[in-house]
Design an enzyme around this catalytic site. Structure first.
Site, PDB file in Angstrom:
ATOM      1  N   ASP A   1      19.671  -6.809 -11.866  1.00  0.00           N
ATOM      2  CA  ASP A   1      18.249  -6.794 -11.505  1.00  0.00           C
ATOM      3  C   ASP A   1      18.165  -6.621  -9.991  1.00  0.00           C
ATOM      4  O   ASP A   1      19.147  -6.784  -9.267  1.00  0.00           O
ATOM      5  CB  ASP A   1      17.573  -8.090 -11.955  1.00  0.00           C
ATOM      6  CG  ASP A   1      16.060  -7.926 -12.087  1.00  0.00           C
ATOM      7  OD1 ASP A   1      15.541  -6.848 -11.720  1.00  0.00           O
ATOM      8  OD2 ASP A   1      15.402  -8.865 -12.550  1.00  0.00           O
ATOM      9  N   ASP A   2      16.952  -6.283  -9.506  1.00  0.00           N
ATOM     10  CA  ASP A   2      16.837  -6.011  -8.073  1.00  0.00           C
ATOM     11  C   ASP A   2      16.660  -7.261  -7.228  1.00  0.00           C
ATOM     12  O   ASP A   2      17.000  -7.274  -6.052  1.00  0.00           O
ATOM     13  CB  ASP A   2      15.680  -5.037  -7.808  1.00  0.00           C
ATOM     14  CG  ASP A   2      14.390  -5.547  -8.378  1.00  0.00           C
ATOM     15  OD1 ASP A   2      13.756  -6.409  -7.749  1.00  0.00           O
ATOM     16  OD2 ASP A   2      14.018  -5.109  -9.480  1.00  0.00           O
TER      17      ASP A   2
ATOM     18  N   CYS B   1       7.679 -12.827   4.262  1.00  0.00           N
ATOM     19  CA  CYS B   1       7.545 -11.532   4.931  1.00  0.00           C
ATOM     20  C   CYS B   1       6.169 -11.456   5.593  1.00  0.00           C
ATOM     21  O   CYS B   1       5.167 -11.818   4.966  1.00  0.00           O
ATOM     22  CB  CYS B   1       7.687 -10.406   3.905  1.00  0.00           C
ATOM     23  SG  CYS B   1       7.268  -8.784   4.573  1.00  0.00           S
TER      24      CYS B   1
ATOM     25  N   GLY C   1       0.892   0.359  -5.265  1.00  0.00           N
ATOM     26  CA  GLY C   1      -0.332  -0.439  -5.288  1.00  0.00           C
ATOM     27  C   GLY C   1      -1.180  -0.066  -6.483  1.00  0.00           C
ATOM     28  O   GLY C   1      -1.544   1.096  -6.638  1.00  0.00           O
TER      29      GLY C   1
ATOM     30  N   ASN D   1      -0.809   1.135   5.669  1.00  0.00           N
ATOM     31  CA  ASN D   1       0.224   0.419   4.924  1.00  0.00           C
ATOM     32  C   ASN D   1       0.965  -0.459   5.911  1.00  0.00           C
ATOM     33  O   ASN D   1       1.508   0.047   6.893  1.00  0.00           O
ATOM     34  CB  ASN D   1       1.189   1.422   4.256  1.00  0.00           C
ATOM     35  CG  ASN D   1       2.414   0.767   3.601  1.00  0.00           C
ATOM     36  OD1 ASN D   1       3.455   1.380   3.490  1.00  0.00           O
ATOM     37  ND2 ASN D   1       2.283  -0.478   3.176  1.00  0.00           N
ATOM     38  N   GLY D   2       0.945  -1.764   5.671  1.00  0.00           N
ATOM     39  CA  GLY D   2       1.632  -2.674   6.574  1.00  0.00           C
ATOM     40  C   GLY D   2       0.843  -3.944   6.771  1.00  0.00           C
ATOM     41  O   GLY D   2       0.008  -4.294   5.929  1.00  0.00           O
TER      42      GLY D   2
ATOM     43  N   CYS E   1      13.394 -11.267   5.376  1.00  0.00           N
ATOM     44  CA  CYS E   1      13.205 -12.112   4.186  1.00  0.00           C
ATOM     45  C   CYS E   1      14.533 -12.674   3.696  1.00  0.00           C
ATOM     46  O   CYS E   1      14.580 -13.723   3.064  1.00  0.00           O
ATOM     47  CB  CYS E   1      12.461 -11.364   3.076  1.00  0.00           C
ATOM     48  SG  CYS E   1      13.193  -9.785   2.642  1.00  0.00           S
TER      49      CYS E   1
ATOM     50  N   SER F   1      13.554  -1.007 -12.107  1.00  0.00           N
ATOM     51  CA  SER F   1      14.250  -0.942 -10.819  1.00  0.00           C
ATOM     52  C   SER F   1      15.687  -1.444 -10.851  1.00  0.00           C
ATOM     53  O   SER F   1      16.415  -1.293  -9.876  1.00  0.00           O
ATOM     54  CB  SER F   1      13.435  -1.655  -9.738  1.00  0.00           C
ATOM     55  OG  SER F   1      13.033  -2.911 -10.210  1.00  0.00           O
TER      56      SER F   1
ATOM     57  N   CYS G   1       0.790  -1.232   0.000  1.00  0.00           N
ATOM     58  CA  CYS G   1       0.000   0.000   0.000  1.00  0.00           C
ATOM     59  C   CYS G   1       0.820   1.278   0.000  1.00  0.00           C
ATOM     60  O   CYS G   1       2.005   1.291   0.333  1.00  0.00           O
ATOM     61  CB  CYS G   1      -0.872   0.077   1.248  1.00  0.00           C
ATOM     62  SG  CYS G   1      -1.975  -1.286   1.448  1.00  0.00           S
TER      63      CYS G   1
ATOM     64  N   CYS H   1      14.716  -4.106   8.979  1.00  0.00           N
ATOM     65  CA  CYS H   1      14.160  -5.448   8.915  1.00  0.00           C
ATOM     66  C   CYS H   1      14.734  -6.088   7.659  1.00  0.00           C
ATOM     67  O   CYS H   1      14.531  -5.587   6.545  1.00  0.00           O
ATOM     68  CB  CYS H   1      12.630  -5.427   8.841  1.00  0.00           C
ATOM     69  SG  CYS H   1      11.955  -7.095   8.620  1.00  0.00           S
TER      70      CYS H   1
ATOM     71  N   TYR I   1      13.746  -1.974  -3.823  1.00  0.00           N
ATOM     72  CA  TYR I   1      12.747  -2.152  -4.870  1.00  0.00           C
ATOM     73  C   TYR I   1      11.465  -1.336  -4.718  1.00  0.00           C
ATOM     74  O   TYR I   1      10.989  -0.729  -5.685  1.00  0.00           O
ATOM     75  CB  TYR I   1      12.383  -3.638  -4.988  1.00  0.00           C
ATOM     76  CG  TYR I   1      11.195  -3.871  -5.847  1.00  0.00           C
ATOM     77  CD1 TYR I   1      11.230  -3.588  -7.214  1.00  0.00           C
ATOM     78  CD2 TYR I   1       9.999  -4.335  -5.296  1.00  0.00           C
ATOM     79  CE1 TYR I   1      10.118  -3.779  -8.013  1.00  0.00           C
ATOM     80  CE2 TYR I   1       8.876  -4.523  -6.099  1.00  0.00           C
ATOM     81  CZ  TYR I   1       8.944  -4.245  -7.453  1.00  0.00           C
ATOM     82  OH  TYR I   1       7.856  -4.408  -8.236  1.00  0.00           O
TER      83      TYR I   1
ATOM     84  N   CYS J   1      11.923  -1.656   6.635  1.00  0.00           N
ATOM     85  CA  CYS J   1      12.066  -2.683   5.596  1.00  0.00           C
ATOM     86  C   CYS J   1      13.164  -2.256   4.623  1.00  0.00           C
ATOM     87  O   CYS J   1      13.047  -1.247   3.927  1.00  0.00           O
ATOM     88  CB  CYS J   1      10.741  -2.827   4.853  1.00  0.00           C
ATOM     89  SG  CYS J   1      10.856  -3.795   3.337  1.00  0.00           S
TER      90      CYS J   1
END
Lengths: 471, 471, 471, 471
Positions: free
Chosen positions: B361-362, B398, B39, B114-115, B453, B299, B11, B450, B258, B252
């Protein structure tokens, strides 16, 4: 930055000839989608299914006009042609959309056209004197009339087109579709690009640019030659070159600088490489001590990279362009207008802040957009802004299918380079030297171009070009 | 290349607080437009006009949902909040769109979020035991319930939110709108970004990313701190920091790699610069002799430039992305699917042909998209392809608001780097070293992130996270 | 003539219970289409496919909201409910659209409602005191809360509904859908109609009016009784009549006069026949020497035929209504407004010219529309116009699900019959005698009705009805 | 019942001539809206604003095609013409939409046409031999060509039209718009209606039917005479009657029976009254002992009332037609097709149950729709059904602008009346006696009509009518 659309190409054409019934409409859809940059006002597809021509065209982008429902209604066939057209304003948009499909004594002729016929007014008047009526204001209808009138006298469409090519003056890359043939035609000067290829299924594909062949997975075969007619029919593909070599070659140099997609190769030369080279020439001609080179997205990017390589000044991403922009975006009211640019194009502050920035763009028309972009950079903290332009100054109108029409709107007609620099608000301004133009695509400088908008050297007689021809 | 949308942010949020009635809806529209990359499934705006809350939300892009007619119907006001949401499939899209507007005992509460709340399932069950009914499957409704239930006991919304922050676990950057206040709230770990600024008119603007402040011409003031509540009300702006410093910071890290736009600055660090630095780390850790560095648009571009600068291998434009892609594009049938990529992304043949190419690439999720892109390069004549990835391998789900959910879909969970290289078809493969992660944004490595991942180090208790929380 | 929509019914409900998966959504679509006259603002369908509830609802007519694409997305199932809702203005339309689907402790409850809860405000406040939050301003959400809160304490939904019926006061014809049952519920007074039938496939169908059963080819079984719950589940259909006979019957008499479709049969009496009889009563009570009887389309036609039969004055087609009217019709600007009526409703000149005309309409609310229609007749040459109205004068607001709300807008509250005749411009005016009301549907006068809007005799306590209840 | 659209009129035309700039487009919009029953496939408006012709036309109803945005774009002017066209299938719909606007040697000619040119094929071929190309398959383009070719030789448009009328054979009611004149033209036989009137502002209005004059508040002046040209120009209105009286009058009798709106008056006779009289003739010719007379909505209603009055058998509302039907209605799948009729048309059970019913319809084409309607009545309990048809049997194709084309589809060509009665399932069947036809509109039987579809007496030479003419 062409979000302001200061200059516009007039069209992109695409055609498919298959040996059996298949989804030629969908192939054309993908081809037009790859050519969308050549025209965003209207588009259309005509499919020949062996029995009739099914046509759909309207104002809008490929994805807006050619919906799934419409595509279904076009069905399958073994030939199709398609067109994208640039944006004028007003109601004429839909009437002038292509393909143009007409019925005549000997059948049906469907036409798509990229270019501009400079004697269209004279031809139209003569036709009207003979009783012709016109449904559009487009020169494509004149082309259709000239060809079909020749057709009455000739046994085959090829003969009619050959004769018509002696009557039609100016720029035209055409794809013609009859009951059983597809013809790719390029005017004697080769003003506009046109090429063809073949898919792994053996289906022939004709397109304004090679990137559209890539899009449909076709292998590039070759460019149509200036003056050439390439005929696709049941017995195969053959070339009619009677009109080849009859006039001076004159591919529009601005195809390399701005119109074409960088992944296209035109008449043997890479568009991307031409832009890099234009940037490199600028670095040589207009060097300046600076910290970073940035390009105006999208068409200034390659020039910036070329400048950076040649100058050894680092290249950076100067701007982020919002990629979700669309037709229905609500524009800010007048008082917020100045902010509009930031909504669509935002400078990357840490790339330019405190830096001496070289800004590379493809051209300057009125200068207003350039001035705004420069202000964005200054607001983001750029210490100096040096604008480098990968084309010479526009000083003449184009009569061959772009809308660089009026001297009144060309800033370079009214001001000196120094004055323009001041108006735009840059610390220095450098245009591509006109002598380098012939070398940006073909390093050897052998190939001939139309550079009339920069040099005034027109390759056709323009004394009688009528205002009508720019509608 | 995220045209395949392998990973999605959940979001973007936006809020406006003005001191007098103005077109807060339009400001929000522009803000959401700048946050559209966070989003694309649904979006919405709620306007507080002093008398009532006018709301419109639906499935679609900002420009599709918020038409001129809808915007007119939202009228003027002195507060508004808006939201963009990522794409799930199915019918739940519209029901789960935000803002979420609820009426409760003491008034109206409008929320954008958002979250992801990791204990949402437990909270929801407890509420249902007390008789609560739910209209959506979204954790945002749980947030609304928790806050309004606290509100019954508390004199002010701020107190209710403070208490709720002890109940809600996980990631949440919220904007809350009451009858007369706007609250910007960031969870104690600060998983997701949130910042605010002010326009020249004195209107306050809150956004997930600073690029949205730029879009509306607002001056960036500062980021909301982890655990902080910033209240915008008639008497001014004030901060409630009772919950600040109560938990370990955990922004994050993938926002830099990204999710965020390169022109945004998050918690003081430039996204663009972080990407350059990630590319530079790759050049150091995984050097290779090559001719050109290209990035996967959009990206991977910055990472490629960073790699090029650090390695002195030239940077080139490897691909042209068709910028006219939209929601209504007709996808090729299965047999043509392989060609799809070329329609949307075409390699620039003369940049890569005959070259040893470093492709940046990302990230790699399933690996299928990477494999296709590599094949494009080989088909275009690349002699070697060396893939460099500006993030470490994904090996953990995640729980904080992105959809990196299942180990089954993560190629790095099942294969070694060498095996992945073989599957993807590259000559060599190098991921960003996980030890460099903390240094890509903050050169000093001081800031905490964080990185779960990549590392499995979760900053909240995830033992009881229920599947429900990912709907 | 209700093109001016002076009075509106609040809703129509429809439900389907099949024994196997089938296209219940399409059946509901046709049912709602037949009930469209009961509400044109919004509509929706919820399908239970055994795994989840798929819902779509929005502002618009059935054919506008429930497109082929949407219908496809709803898939098949063995239960569905649907709703059409009347038109309020403003943004609340979509939020208040039905079905209302909520998740609660014991599952999911989907509700469609026709009627109005008179103690909704009090119930809502009590729920909010307990922490409830509301997403809509509709009393249907209050119904859902009351039922689900009872459900927490009860083993079965039927028990919860039985209890809820003691809490909810006012008018409600409901269809409730749970995971595995469909319930048809009618309030103790039976204010609003509700009936059910069965198709030749054995699929049960519930509807506000029998015309919707006809539309889907279902055989009418019977009306739901006031106070009754009819449960449709796997083991069959059964009735819970604990609440039957607990309150005085009070079907809205205006269903016969105006709301319902003439081809419907409600509680055993034909709507069409009731209208003929109302016309016949008028002929007896307010005879006048005249040449022709005409009706205001559509709801005055049957009354006119009834008057004609009883008086032996010939019936004629007085007006032609343009049947292509739609939502997007561009209304004339103010200065042309007077002509608007003629665009939609044109008198047949030769029927009325030079004639003494008896004009039959179903009701007079503000009187403005009547005045315009009378003027049309006069302009078309009518010598005399005698207005006969198939209902008594409106003098009281309705609290049971129609929008006859304010005395200020009711012409009969402010003026005598003679004054109204003068205002409207008729030569004579006759209303249906209130004593005849009970005899228009049931000739024997045995059945009891709610006639409160005409008589002020309310069947529920209305002293505490809150303004809120009419939102 | 024409929801099955068994027969279709081809067009409706409308024109406006004002003395100063005004909203002629909106007037045309309302006029076309009133003529919508004459064609639902496509529509369009062309506005002459003194400088150029702005045109919009497309497939769809008036309200769908002519949106507020489109209407705004058409602006103001002092002349406009508009057209509604009936529905064919396939892609040709949009190409053949009208007005047809062409540019010729002496200016611009805009044309709308109702009718059919029987020698169109021959004229078209001759034009193609001279080099003409055609954009459409419509005979309207032939008309434009013939007129503009005459125009080259003549000083004024009126002269060109006079000559063209000697060349064009068949049915044509035309409105022509030039730079500064509007011409209303009716073929020498007067096959199709055309009339004009004037508004209170002095604006002239031309329409296919008088109901369209009513719709825009214009006063009817008179019908255009067969063979007449009425010219509207700055100096006033004048008539050219050189071609009047040169051919036998032949107004299509079916205009009265079915095509026109009952509130229209054509050539001095009321459509509504003609239908009543047709019903009365049926009562005399085909009496039967019965309980109720009902009509098939909408065009059988007046006939039923006429039958009822003449027979003294009561008239009743036999069916309720759903008035919300629209273009996007989802049709039932094949297996439910039989139910379709009930969705759109539901019998009123208590009107017909247990009764001997006389059913009045305007015509029988294939007989399938009639059979379904009869079954509806029987299912609703009708004891007997006696079908009375207000026209004689169709036994010949129409060449003058309707789609009664093929003998193969006409049930009366293949079966006797008794056989048809059995096929349709009625107890008795009576058609209007062909001898009564001339008396239904004009009681004196003086006026002459085209009755070819019933009698085979064509008023033009049809030996060479080419199939092409029915495209």
């Amino acid at each position: 930055m062409k979000t302001m659309r200061e200059i516009r190409e007039e069209c992109g054409v695409f055609g498919v000839y298959g040996t059996r019934k298949e989804n030629v409409a969908l192939l054309t859809y993908y081809g037009l989608y790859a050519l969308q940059h050549r025209g965003q006002e209207s588009c259309g597809i005509a499919v020949n299914n062996g029995k009739e021509i099914l046509l759909h065209k309207d104002v809008g982008l490929v994805q807006e006009v050619l919906t799934e429902k419409i595509m279904d209604s076009l069905g399958t066939g073994n030939m199709a042609i398609g067109h994208v057209r640039y944006g004028t304003t007003g109601n004429s948009g839909r009437a002038n959309a292509q393909p143009l499909v007409v019925k005549h004594l000997k059948g049906t002729l469907s036409t798509v056209h990229n270019g501009n016929i400079v004697n269209a007014f004279q031809l139209r008047h003569a036709l009207e004197m003979d009783g012709a009526i016109f449904h559009t204001t487009s020169d494509t209808e004149v082309i259709s009339y000239v060809i079909t009138n020749e057709r009455i006298k000739k046994p085959e469409i090829e003969d009619a087109v050959l004769s018509a090519m002696d009557i039609l003056e100016g720029a035209y890359s055409l794809i013609l579709m009859t009951e059983n043939k597809l013809l790719a035609v390029r005017d004697k000067h080769g003003f506009r690009p046109l090429c063809y290829g073949v898919t792994s299924d053996g289906t022939y594909v004709i397109a304004s640019e090679s990137c559209a062949l890539d899009a449909v997975g076709a292998r590039f075969i070759r460019d149509i030659r200036p003056g050439e007619i390439v005929v696709f029919e049941e017995s195969g593909v053959y070339s009619i070159d009677d009109n080849c070599g009859k006039a001076e070659e004159a591919l529009c140099i601005f195809e390399y600088i701005y119109f074409a997609r960088p992944d296209s190769v035109i008449d043997g030369y890479s568009v991307h490489k031409a832009r890099l080279r234009a940037g490199a020439f600028l670095a040589k001609d207009h060097p300046v001590d600076a910290d970073i080179v940035v390009g105006v997205p999208d068409s200034g990017i390659d020039g910036a990279i070329g400048y950076s390589c040649a100058s050894s000044i680092p290249y950076g991403t100067g701007f982020i362009k919002n990629k979700y922009v669309g037709r229905t975006f609500i524009s800010p009211a007048q008082k917020m207008r100045e902010e509009l640019l930031k909504i669509k194009l935002n400078p990357v502050r840490d790339v330019v802040s405190g830096k001496r920035v070289i800004l590379v763009d493809d051209s300057i028309v009125r200068g207003t957009t350039s001035a705004r972009i420069v202000r964005l950079l200054r607001d983001a903290g750029a210490k100096e802004v040096h604008l480098r332009v990968t084309s010479p100054p526009f000083v003449n109108p184009c009569y061959y299918g772009t809308d660089i029409d009026s001297k009144d709107n060309l800033i370079a007609c009214k001001y000196s380079v120094n004055e323009i620099a001041r108006i735009i608000g840059v610390d220095s301004l450098g245009y591509l030297n006109v002598e380098h133009l012939p070398y940006i695509a073909d390093e050897t400088g052998t190939k001939k171009y139309c550079t009339a908008c920069f040099t005034g050297e027109y390759k056709t007689d323009i004394r009688n070009v009528h205002k009508y021809c720019f509608e």
